[in-house]
Every structure is written in structure tokens, then in C-alpha cells.
Design an enzyme around this catalytic site. Structure first.
Site, PDB file in Angstrom:
ATOM      1  N   HIS A  37       0.839  -1.208   0.000  1.00 50.80           N
ATOM      2  CA  HIS A  37       0.000   0.000   0.000  1.00 50.80           C
ATOM      3  C   HIS A  37       0.866   1.248   0.000  1.00 50.80           C
ATOM      4  O   HIS A  37       1.422   1.641   1.028  1.00 50.80           O
ATOM      5  CB  HIS A  37      -0.920   0.017   1.215  1.00 50.80           C
ATOM      6  CG  HIS A  37      -2.040   0.995   1.081  1.00 50.80           C
ATOM      7  ND1 HIS A  37      -3.301   0.638   0.660  1.00 50.80           N
ATOM      8  CD2 HIS A  37      -2.088   2.340   1.289  1.00 50.80           C
ATOM      9  CE1 HIS A  37      -4.084   1.705   0.629  1.00 50.80           C
ATOM     10  NE2 HIS A  37      -3.363   2.752   1.009  1.00 50.80           N
ATOM     11  N   HIS A  39       1.469   5.186  -2.534  1.00 54.03           N
ATOM     12  CA  HIS A  39       0.950   6.066  -3.575  1.00 54.03           C
ATOM     13  C   HIS A  39       2.098   6.851  -4.190  1.00 54.03           C
ATOM     14  O   HIS A  39       3.106   7.121  -3.526  1.00 54.03           O
ATOM     15  CB  HIS A  39      -0.059   7.069  -3.001  1.00 54.03           C
ATOM     16  CG  HIS A  39      -1.088   6.474  -2.106  1.00 54.03           C
ATOM     17  ND1 HIS A  39      -2.105   5.667  -2.567  1.00 54.03           N
ATOM     18  CD2 HIS A  39      -1.261   6.557  -0.755  1.00 54.03           C
ATOM     19  CE1 HIS A  39      -2.866   5.301  -1.553  1.00 54.03           C
ATOM     20  NE2 HIS A  39      -2.365   5.812  -0.439  1.00 54.03           N
ATOM     21  N   TYR A  55      -7.382  16.845  -0.195  1.00 56.53           N
ATOM     22  CA  TYR A  55      -6.039  17.257   0.197  1.00 56.53           C
ATOM     23  C   TYR A  55      -5.185  17.479  -1.035  1.00 56.53           C
ATOM     24  O   TYR A  55      -5.525  17.027  -2.146  1.00 56.53           O
ATOM     25  CB  TYR A  55      -5.388  16.209   1.109  1.00 56.53           C
ATOM     26  CG  TYR A  55      -5.194  14.851   0.453  1.00 56.53           C
ATOM     27  CD1 TYR A  55      -4.043  14.554  -0.264  1.00 56.53           C
ATOM     28  CD2 TYR A  55      -6.161  13.857   0.564  1.00 56.53           C
ATOM     29  CE1 TYR A  55      -3.856  13.319  -0.861  1.00 56.53           C
ATOM     30  CE2 TYR A  55      -5.987  12.607  -0.029  1.00 56.53           C
ATOM     31  CZ  TYR A  55      -4.836  12.352  -0.741  1.00 56.53           C
ATOM     32  OH  TYR A  55      -4.663  11.116  -1.332  1.00 56.53           O
ATOM     33  N   ARG A 130     -10.184  -0.203  -6.705  1.00 59.15           N
ATOM     34  CA  ARG A 130     -10.371   0.367  -5.381  1.00 59.15           C
ATOM     35  C   ARG A 130     -11.724   1.061  -5.260  1.00 59.15           C
ATOM     36  O   ARG A 130     -12.140   1.791  -6.157  1.00 59.15           O
ATOM     37  CB  ARG A 130      -9.268   1.388  -5.090  1.00 59.15           C
ATOM     38  CG  ARG A 130      -9.226   1.857  -3.638  1.00 59.15           C
ATOM     39  CD  ARG A 130      -8.242   2.981  -3.432  1.00 59.15           C
ATOM     40  NE  ARG A 130      -7.847   3.079  -2.031  1.00 59.15           N
ATOM     41  CZ  ARG A 130      -7.287   4.139  -1.481  1.00 59.15           C
ATOM     42  NH1 ARG A 130      -7.040   5.210  -2.210  1.00 59.15           N
ATOM     43  NH2 ARG A 130      -6.963   4.156  -0.197  1.00 59.15           N
ATOM     44  N   HIS A 189      -6.062  -0.467   6.114  1.00 57.63           N
ATOM     45  CA  HIS A 189      -5.892   0.219   7.397  1.00 57.63           C
ATOM     46  C   HIS A 189      -6.594  -0.493   8.559  1.00 57.63           C
ATOM     47  O   HIS A 189      -7.335   0.131   9.330  1.00 57.63           O
ATOM     48  CB  HIS A 189      -6.367   1.655   7.273  1.00 57.63           C
ATOM     49  CG  HIS A 189      -5.754   2.414   6.133  1.00 57.63           C
ATOM     50  ND1 HIS A 189      -4.609   1.996   5.485  1.00 57.63           N
ATOM     51  CD2 HIS A 189      -6.123   3.576   5.516  1.00 57.63           C
ATOM     52  CE1 HIS A 189      -4.304   2.868   4.522  1.00 57.63           C
ATOM     53  NE2 HIS A 189      -5.205   3.816   4.526  1.00 57.63           N
ATOM     54  N   ASP A 256       1.793   2.627   3.500  1.00 57.97           N
ATOM     55  CA  ASP A 256       0.941   3.806   3.296  1.00 57.97           C
ATOM     56  C   ASP A 256       1.776   5.026   2.939  1.00 57.97           C
ATOM     57  O   ASP A 256       1.341   6.161   3.127  1.00 57.97           O
ATOM     58  CB  ASP A 256       0.061   4.080   4.525  1.00 57.97           C
ATOM     59  CG  ASP A 256      -1.053   5.085   4.249  1.00 57.97           C
ATOM     60  OD1 ASP A 256      -1.613   5.071   3.142  1.00 57.97           O
ATOM     61  OD2 ASP A 256      -1.348   5.909   5.140  1.00 57.97           O
TER      62      ASP A 256
END
Length: 302
Positions: A37, A39, A55, A130, A189, A256
Site C-alpha cells: 500500500h 501512492h 487534500y 479500489r 488500514h 501507506d
């Protein structure tokens, strides 16, 4: 509800940058370990952000991500499409193309995506879609089951899964709602239950039942998203323990990275891995979570 994000709205929520000097983990990381996980973000002039976003991240490039993985000893990675791009997967796909043997992707697609586009995404390294019902300005918290089920039928021949970013505590009948889902499910998460809600929420119990039934995988990721406490996020450990106790064969781990849109201090990625190693002190189970399980879910060569 998640920890308070008052004052962090749309483009005003400019995120802090990731720590550029990750520490080496305190325990050995096995060969072929995978971060499931992460990005990539930016630059904005090449990959425009959607207007209705929650954001604005700083640049987090494929090169930055490769350096982080190298510092931790993580051979493989899975890039997950962030909400800031909607269904424009180009930043993620371009990043995968820099290292297609070691990287995979989880895309966001419209429900009416064409079969040709699904095939193109598969060839580019995508292995799942997703469904994010948390980081949204519209329809937040709504689970679109019927369109998702129809999409799942279409991705099933590809061997893909559906990944959910959702607070499972808000869905006490989750196991019944998803009992006949046609593909594997992945939850991010730790199920995204706020630590203050406690373990005894019906939705978290439903997630455990899905895992025991072999329907769901859960990512041991982002404890800082569940709490306002600081590293090592002690009030999240009970959730990790419950997941490990319930179905260790259905667990994954991810960083993350680059830790966008968080309320606590920016974590160091090596220290974050050490939190996971304390949750899973058994070295053989850690190896399975880091190597064997990702190879199965994301179609890496053994």
C-alpha cells in the site's frame, strides 16, 4: 468518525512531505518482501489533481518510493490509486512502468469501464480496483454494492480483487452484505476503525468473520489514521492483535507511503515497519505476510 480534521478542507489541506531518510528496520526483512500500500503523487503539471479533492500532496515520485523501499529492504511494491486523481490512473501506471517486475497497481475505474480498458490495465500491472468511501467530498460513507458487484463479475476472469477503503464499524452487517461477492476483498488500514470506537463494534466482528471464511484480506497499514496518539500508536495494537489471532493467513502489510493527509507527526518508515514487527513477532508469519500473501493477491512470481 475518524480523528478530527477540522480546517483541512479541499486544496487548503496541503500535506506534509514524507521523511526522506527512513531508518533501517530493527528486524531482518525477508527477500521478496512486498509493501502492498503506497501512492505516487505529482508533479501536478503532468498529472493534474481533481478539483473536488480533500487534500493536496507534495510530490512523491517513483524514484522517492524506490529509495524508501531500498532503505527498508522491500523488493516489491503495490501502488494504490489515491483519491486526488479520481479515475485518471496515469501517474500510477507510469510509475509501474519504471519497474514492472517489482510493482503492481490497484486502480480506480468507472463502473462502465470497457473490457478493452480492463485488459490494458491488466497488461500494465493492475491487479485490483479500489472503492474509496472515506476520502470523498460527495457520497461519503455510501457503499455502492450493486454497481460494485456488477464490476466484480467483469474483473473476475482477470483474477482481480476489490479493495475497500471504508470504516467497517459503520457496517454491522458487512459479512452478510458481501457474503456472495464474486471476487476476493481487501480492506485497508486494519478495517479503518477509529481506536476510540473499541474492538467490540459489530462491523469489526463482521470483518473478522469474512476473513475466517476466506473472503477477505486485511492490510496492516496506517495505524496513525485510527488515532491521535503518537508512534508507536499503542491504542491500535489491540486491533492488529485481533486480526492476527482471527486469520493470520489473510493478512498483508503496507507502508501507506508517503503518508498523506494525516493528523499525527510524519512517521519514519523504518520505525513504522518496526511497529508491524512488534505486532507480528513470529518471523515465519512475518515472511508469509510480506512475501507469500502478496505474491498470491497481486500475482507476483514466487
Amino acid at each position: 468518525m475518524l480523528p478530527d480534521r477540522e480546517g483541512m478542507n479541499s486544496i487548503d489541506a496541503v500535506c506534509a512531505a514524507h521523511d526522506p531518510e527512513p531508518k533501517r528496520p530493527a528486524v531482518a526483512v525477508p527477500p521478496l518482501a512486498c509493501d502492498v500500500h503506497a501512492h505516487v503523487c505529482g508533479p501536478q503539471d503532468r498529472y493534474p489533481l481533481i478539483a473536488r479533492r480533500l487534500y493536496t500532496p507534495p510530490v512523491a515520485s517513483p524514484e522517492d518510493y524506490r529509495r524508501m523501499r531500498g532503505a527498508l529492504g522491500l523488493a516489491r511494491g503495490v501502488l494504490v490509486q489515491p483519491s486526488i486523481y479520481g479515475s485518471d490512473n496515469r501517474a500510477m501506471l507510469d510509475a509501474i512502468a519504471t519497474d514492472p517486475q517489482r510493482l503492481r497497481g490497484v486502480a480506480v475505474v468507472p463502473y462502465d469501464v470497457t473490457g478493452a480498458e480492463l485488459e490494458r490495465l491488466h497488461a500494465a500491472g493492475v491487479r485490483g480496483v479500489r472503492c474509496n468511501i472515506v476520502d470523498l467530498k460527495d457520497n461519503k460513507g455510501e457503499l455502492p454494492l450493486e454497481p460494485l458487484r456488477a464490476l466484480a463479475q467483469r474483473i473476475r476472469p482477470l483474477g482481480w480483487h476489490v479493495e475497500f477503503l471504508m470504516q467497517v464499524n459503520e457496517f454491522p452487517r458487512l459479512d452478510l452484505q458481501l457474503a456472495d461477492f464474486p471476487v476476493d476483498l481487501v480492506f485497508g488500514h486494519l478495517g479503518y476503525v477509529p481506536a476510540a470506537a473499541g474492538l467490540d463494534t459489530p462491523g469489526f466482528a463482521a470483518l473478522l468473520r469474512l476473513m475466517r471464511a476466506g473472503k477477505a484480506w486485511v492490510k496492516l497499514t496506517a495505524p496513525y489514521r485510527l488515532t491521535l496518539s503518537e508512534m508507536p500508536y499503542p491504542d491500535t495494537a489491540a486491533f492488529a492483535q485481533a486480526l492476527v489471532d482471527a486469520a493470520p493467513q489473510r493478512l498483508l502489510w503496507g507502508s501507506d507511503w508517503p503518508h498523506v493527509f494525516i493528523n499525527t507527526a510524519m512517521p519514519n518508515d523504518g520505525e513504522l515497519f518496526d511497529v508491524f514487527s512488534k505486532w507480528v513477532p513470529d518471523a515465519d508469519l512475518r515472511r508469509r505476510i510480506l512475501v507469500d500473501h502478496p505474491a498470491k493477491v497481486y500475482d507476483f512470481e514466487a
